[in-house]
Design an enzyme around this catalytic site. Structure first.
Site, PDB file in Angstrom:
ATOM      1  N   GLY A  46       0.829  -1.203   0.000  1.00 23.28           N
ATOM      2  CA  GLY A  46       0.000   0.000   0.000  1.00 23.28           C
ATOM      3  C   GLY A  46       0.856   1.242   0.000  1.00 23.28           C
ATOM      4  N   GLN A  51       2.976   9.980   1.459  1.00 24.92           N
ATOM      5  CA  GLN A  51       4.275   9.291   1.357  1.00 24.92           C
ATOM      6  C   GLN A  51       5.052   9.730   0.107  1.00 24.92           C
ATOM      7  OE1 GLN A  51       2.484   5.172   2.184  1.00 24.92           O
ATOM      8  NE2 GLN A  51       4.517   5.070   3.109  1.00 24.92           N
ATOM      9  N   HIS A 132      -3.743   1.012   8.103  1.00 26.48           N
ATOM     10  CA  HIS A 132      -2.394   1.593   8.047  1.00 26.48           C
ATOM     11  C   HIS A 132      -2.362   2.779   7.080  1.00 26.48           C
ATOM     12  CE1 HIS A 132       2.183   1.097   7.752  1.00 26.48           C
ATOM     13  NE2 HIS A 132       1.885   1.929   6.775  1.00 26.48           N
ATOM     14  N   HIS A 136      -2.143   7.208   7.525  1.00 26.57           N
ATOM     15  CA  HIS A 136      -1.216   8.141   6.870  1.00 26.57           C
ATOM     16  C   HIS A 136      -1.914   9.455   6.511  1.00 26.57           C
ATOM     17  CE1 HIS A 136       2.630   6.180   6.327  1.00 26.57           C
ATOM     18  NE2 HIS A 136       2.088   5.083   5.843  1.00 26.57           N
TER      19      HIS A 136
HETATM   20 ZN    ZN Z   1       3.001   3.262   5.704  1.00 26.59          ZN
END
Ligand code: ZN
Length: 147
Positions: A46, A51, A132, A136
Site C-alpha cells: 500500500g 508518502q 495503516h 497516513h
Molecule cells: Zn506506511
C-alpha cells in the site's frame, strides 16, 4: 508512468493531515498512476499520497489477492471489530517491522478513480493495510501504535 520519491520518517509531510479531494482531475489520475507504480517498484502492499509528498486523501493497496490494485479516495472507516496482532512495516520507515495490534475487520467507504463510491469489507491483512494507509492521511504512522 513515473516512480515518485518515497518520503521517510522525519519528513514533516508525513505528520500532516491530508485534504479531501474535491474533484478527480488529470492531476489526481496521474498521481494515482504514479502511486501505483511507486508501490510496485518498492514492493509495498500500500501507499498513501503523503508518502510521495502530496497532502490529499488518497491511498492505493494491492495485497496480492484477487482484488488486484484498489484505489481509495476520501476514504471513511465505517466500522471496525476484533483484534489482530502481526508484524507491520512501512515504505516510509525502511528496513523495520514491528508488532502492531489492529482491528481484524474493517468496513470502509471511499471513491475509486472513476469517482464511483464503494463500500468494502476487509479482514486480516486487508484490514491492516486499509487502517495503516488511512492513518497516513491523518499524519499517523504505525510506530505510533506500538506500545
Ligand atoms: Zn506506511
Amino acid at each position: 508512468m513515473a516512480i515518485r520519491k518515497v518520503r521517510t520518517v522525519g519528513d514533516d509531510v508525513l505528520r500532516k493531515k491530508c485534504k479531501e479531494v474535491v474533484e478527480i482531475t488529470n492531476r489526481e489520475l496521474t498521481l494515482i498512476e504514479d502511486m501505483v507504480d511507486t508501490m510496485y517498484e518498492e514492493n509495498g502492499v500500500g501507499l498513501a499520497a503523503p508518502q510521495v509528498g502530496i497532502l490529499k486523501r488518497i491511498f492505493v493497496i494491492d495485497i496480492g489477492d484477487e482484488n488486484g490494485v484498489m484505489i481509495f479516495i476520501n476514504p471513511e472507516i465505517l466500522e471496525t471489530s476484533g483484534t489482530q496482532c502481526d508484524d507491520e512495516g512501512c515504505l516510509s520507515i525502511p528496513g523495520e517491522t514491528k508488532q502492531v495490534e489492529r482491528p481484524n475487520y474493517v468496513k470502509v467507504r471511499a471513491f475509486n478513480e472513476k469517482g464511483e463510491q464503494f463500500v468494502l469489507e476487509g479482514e486480516e491483512l486487508l484490514a491492516r493495510a486499509i487502517l495503516h494507509e488511512n492513518d497516513h492521511l491523518d499524519g499517523i504512522l504505525y510506530i505510533d501504535h506500538v506500545k
